[in-house]
Enzyme design. Structure first.
Site, mmCIF file in Angstrom:
data_model
loop_
_atom_site.group_PDB
_atom_site.id
_atom_site.type_symbol
_atom_site.label_atom_id
_atom_site.label_comp_id
_atom_site.label_asym_id
_atom_site.label_seq_id
_atom_site.Cartn_x
_atom_site.Cartn_y
_atom_site.Cartn_z
ATOM 1 N N LYS A 109 0.768 -1.384 0.106
ATOM 2 C CA LYS A 109 0.017 0.005 -0.058
ATOM 3 C C LYS A 109 0.891 1.314 -0.060
ATOM 4 O O LYS A 109 2.033 1.116 0.240
ATOM 5 C CB LYS A 109 -0.958 -0.085 0.999
ATOM 6 C CG LYS A 109 -0.139 0.078 2.480
ATOM 7 C CD LYS A 109 -1.063 -0.276 3.716
ATOM 8 C CE LYS A 109 -0.299 -0.172 5.152
ATOM 9 N NZ LYS A 109 -0.663 -1.029 5.979
ATOM 10 N N TYR B 160 16.786 31.032 4.682
ATOM 11 C CA TYR B 160 15.895 31.728 5.037
ATOM 12 C C TYR B 160 15.732 32.126 6.741
ATOM 13 O O TYR B 160 15.998 31.130 7.489
ATOM 14 C CB TYR B 160 14.407 30.997 4.894
ATOM 15 C CG TYR B 160 14.121 30.998 3.336
ATOM 16 C CD1 TYR B 160 13.921 32.040 2.679
ATOM 17 C CD2 TYR B 160 13.695 29.645 2.999
ATOM 18 C CE1 TYR B 160 13.392 32.243 1.230
ATOM 19 C CE2 TYR B 160 13.357 29.665 1.542
ATOM 20 C CZ TYR B 160 13.200 30.829 0.806
ATOM 21 O OH TYR B 160 12.914 30.944 -0.673
HETATM 22 C C1 LIG Z 1 -0.013 -2.100 6.479
HETATM 23 C C2 LIG Z 1 -0.587 -3.413 6.813
HETATM 24 C C3 LIG Z 1 0.071 -4.593 6.739
HETATM 25 C C4 LIG Z 1 1.488 -4.702 6.837
HETATM 26 O O1 LIG Z 1 2.087 -4.254 8.038
HETATM 27 P P1 LIG Z 1 3.600 -4.181 8.100
HETATM 28 O O2 LIG Z 1 3.793 -3.567 9.596
HETATM 29 O O3 LIG Z 1 4.380 -3.106 7.099
HETATM 30 O O4 LIG Z 1 4.316 -5.740 7.815
HETATM 31 C C5 LIG Z 1 -0.595 -5.768 7.059
HETATM 32 N N1 LIG Z 1 -1.990 -5.845 6.945
HETATM 33 C C6 LIG Z 1 -2.631 -4.701 7.130
HETATM 34 C C7 LIG Z 1 -4.395 -4.894 7.191
HETATM 35 C C8 LIG Z 1 -2.175 -3.417 6.796
HETATM 36 O O5 LIG Z 1 -3.007 -2.435 6.848
#
Ligand SMILES: *Cc1c(COP(=O)(O)O)cnc(C)c1O
Length: 370
Positions: free
Chosen positions: A36, A262
């Site tokens: 994701k 800045y």
């Molecule tokens: C993001 C996510 C993961 C993966 O998590 P990690 O800590 O990066 O391994 C697994 N399951 C769900 C539902 C997620 O949203």
């Protein structure tokens, strides 16, 4: 030769492959590589190809558009959208054989309606809220819900939940969530509704919570070589997939009493060599004290305020324009990890990496050969 840019990310595709191989080998369970947020900014397609080449059974994303862009990149593997989708997205996702998350009565009505209209069963994984309090139905509703979904013409292929405190293996909530999940699975089993895939653990559960493994692991961080928690080194055999580099844009000798940046918050004491580096908060760094970069194998603090497109460092001598600068990664004996910057900014590693702006090109290094 590599394309030339003022600043760029190098994504080590072989590192993703090796990290996924390691998860698969050490856990001995199928893997869903979670990609994701464009694989936490690393590039979902490049990382997905590596994960699948290593033997991942599934890829997971959060949004419908992320699933479709993986399909457009030619990835045909099983794909789960872990989050909610908009009603208008369902048809195209089903047509592209993307598995949807069934998490509420509304999502059941939506998927069932579209499946009827399409004359094609949407494939779904049932999401249980075992204690994260986000999406999902309560575990004791699993049987009724799975039965209803099947009656309404959905193909229920999996059941899953997500842990709230997996980075703290001894937090009692883990055992509670695992217990609730197991109970729901047993009830589904007794009702002959137990789907093929039951999955619960994320990266933090791979080594610390073997009782949360069930049929498959869902890992993002570990696949990318990001730590489970900022203070714990990666388990043996893992390495970061991301390096962030830039080229020194200028190195000028400024006179005494000259302001840098800045607000003129830094004023040269004597004559000083000041390097300009084309990376700023518009690329994903944050304007806080403590930023450092690596040049010539040495670590240098930034001086003055970071701007949108650039930062300044004080150098002990002249360095040639075009000299390689490391923002994240290793140079000689020195290393700035994603965890170091995330720690400095008080954010997670995935927060830091997903906020590296799209204008910073992602270049693949150590590409897998087809
Ligand atoms: C993001 C996510 C993961 C993966 O998590 P990690 O800590 O990066 O391994 C697994 N399951 C769900 C539902 C997620 O949203």
């Amino acid at each position: 030769m590599m394309d030339d840019h003022p600043t760029w990310l190098e994504i080590d595709q072989s590192a993703v492959f090796d990290n996924c191989t390691r998860v698969l080998g050490d856990a001995g369970k199928p893997l869903m590589a979670v990609l994701k947020g464009d694989a936490y900014g690393h590039g979902a397609a490049v990382c997905g190809e590596a994960a699948l080449a290593a033997g991942a059974a599934w890829l997971g994303v959060a949004r419908g558009c992320e699933a479709l862009s993986l399909r457009q990149a030619g990835i045909r593997a099983p794909l789960l959208v872990l989050g909610a989708v908009a009603p208008g997205e369902v048809d195209e996702l089903v047509a592209n054989e993307v598995t949807l998350t069934l998490h509420s009565p509304e999502s059941l009505a939506l998927y069932a309606g579209r499946s009827r209209a399409l004359g094609r069963a949407a494939k779904v994984h049932l999401k249980l809220d075992t204690g994260l309090g986000r999406l999902g139905i309560f575990p004791d509703q699993a049987v009724d819900f799975a039965r209803q979904a099947a009656q309404d013409g959905l193909a229920v292929d999996g059941v899953f939940s997500h842990l709230a405190c997996a980075e703290e293996p001894h937090n009692p909530l883990n055992a509670l969530q695992i217990g609730r999940f197991r109970q729901a699975l047993e009830a589904l089993q007794s009702a002959s509704l137990r789907p093929r895939w039951a999955h619960l653990a994320n990266s933090a559960g791979v080594y610390a919570l073997p009782e949360a493994h069930f049929d498959m692991l869902r890992a993002g961080n570990l696949c990318l070589g990001l730590r489970i928690s900022l203070d714990d080194p990666l388990p043996p055999g893992f390495r970061p997939a991301m390096t962030w580099k830039a080229r020194l844009a200028a190195c000028r000798r400024l006179p005494p009493g000259w302001g840098v940046g800045y607000g003129s918050t830094y004023i040269t004491q004597g004559e000083e060599w000041i390097g300009a580096i084309p990376v700023g908060y518009g690329d994903g760094l944050r304007r806080v004290p403590g930023n450092r970069v690596l040049i010539g194998g040495q670590s240098f603090p930034t001086v003055g305020r970071l701007s949108l497109d650039s930062l300044a460092v004080r150098l002990p001598r002249a360095y040639p324009v075009g000299e390689e600068v490391v923002i994240i990664g290793r140079q000689g004996e020195q290393e700035i990890g994603v965890h170091d910057l995330a720690g400095l900014y008080g954010v997670t590693q995935s927060d830091l990496c997903t906020h590296i702006h799209a204008r910073v090109p992602r270049l693949v290094v150590n590409a897998l050969t087809a």
